[in-house]
Design a protein around this motif. Structure first.
Motif: not given
Lengths: 113, 114
Positions: A47-61, A63-73
Motif C-alpha cells: 500500500x505505502x511506505x515511509x522511508x524519510x521526509x514528509x510525515x504524511x505518506x500517500x499510497x494506493x487506493x 490510503x495514507x499514513x501518518x508517521x509520528x516519531x514522538x509517539x512511534x506510530x
C-alpha cells in the motif's frame, strides 16, 4: 529487536466514514515502515511506505499514513471508506541489514454499507 | 514476469512426506524472501537470499526446512518429513536491494499436512 504492534484485531466502520488502522513501532535507528493489505486467499499487496521526509505518506487506493516519531506510530488512514476496503491489513518494519519485513499481527477492517 | 509466481497454489501432504514449493521472483530482483503465515497471524520470516547467496536462515523452524536459489532467480523451499504443525501458507517475496524498497509478494502456497 525491531517490532511493530497493531493493537486492534478488528476495526469496524460505516461506508463513507473515515477510517484509521493503528500501528506502533519499536526500532533502533531509522525506521523503514510499510503497510500491506491482504484479501482472502491472496498474497500481500503493498500500500505505502515511509522511508524519510514528509510525515504524511500517500499510497494506493486513496490510503495514507501518518508517521509520528514522538509517539512511534504509523497509523493508516483513509478519508472515506469503501466496502471494498474490507480486508486484513498488516503494518511492517523492514530490517535495515537483511531487508526482511517484521509484521504486526494484522487488523481486520470491516466496512459496512 | 509481471509479478511473483508461486506453485503449487495448494498442496496436501501426508505426514512424513517431503514437499517442494517453488517461487519465481520478479525478473531482476536481487532479494528473495520466504515467509510462513499461520491462519489469522502475520507472516513470519523464514529465510533470505541475495542473488544465490542465502544470507539469513534464522527463521527456519527446524533442520527439516531447506531453501535454495542456485542461479539467483527461482527459489525452492523444501520441507522434509512434514508434520501437522507445518500446515500454513508459505509466501515468497522479492525486491530490489535495499531496505527502502518495497517487497512484492506471491499469492502463496497453502500447505495442509494430514
Amino acid at each position: 529487536a525491531q517490532s511493530v504492534a497493531q493493537p486492534e484485531d478488528q476495526v469496524n466502520v460505516a461506508e463513507g466514514n473515515p477510517l484509521t488502522v493503528k500501528c506502533t513501532y519499536s526500532v533502533s535507528g531509522n525506521p523503514y515502515l510499510f503497510w500491506y493489505v491482504q484479501y482472502p486467499n491472496r498474497g500481500l499487496q503493498f500500500l505505502l511506505k515511509y522511508i524519510t521526509g514528509d510525515n504524511l505518506v500517500k499510497g494506493s487506493y486513496g490510503f495514507e499514513a501518518e508517521f509520528n516519531k514522538s509517539q512511534t506510530s504509523f497509523h493508516l488512514k483513509k478519508p472515506s471508506a469503501l466496502v471494498s476496503d474490507s480486508a486484513l491489513y498488516f503494518c511492517a518494519v523492514r530490517d535495515a541489514g537483511t531487508g526482511k519485513l517484521i509484521f504486526g499481527q494484522g487488523t481486520t477492517l470491516q466496512v459496512k454499507p | 514476469g509481471a509479478g511473483v509466481s508461486q506453485s503449487p497454489r495448494y498442496k496436501v501432504a501426508k505426514r512424513g512426506q517431503d514437499v517442494a514449493l517453488r517461487c519465481d521472483p520478479i525478473s531482476g530482483h536481487v532479494s528473495l524472501f520466504w515467509y510462513q503465515q499461520a491462519l489469522g497471524q502475520g507472516p513470519e520470516f523464514l529465510t533470505y537470499f541475495q542473488n544465490e547467496a542465502q544470507l539469513d536462515k534464522s527463521g527456519l523452524p527446524s533442520d527439516r526446512f531447506f531453501a535454495e536459489r542456485p542461479e539467483g532467480s527461482v527459489s525452492t523451499l523444501k520441507i522434509q518429513r512434514t508434520q501437522q504443525e507445518d500446515s500454513a501458507v508459505y509466501l515468497c517475496a522479492s525486491s530490489r536491494q535495499g531496505p527502502n524498497t518495497e517487497a512484492f509478494f506471491g499469492q502463496g502456497t497453502r500447505l495442509t499436512v494430514v
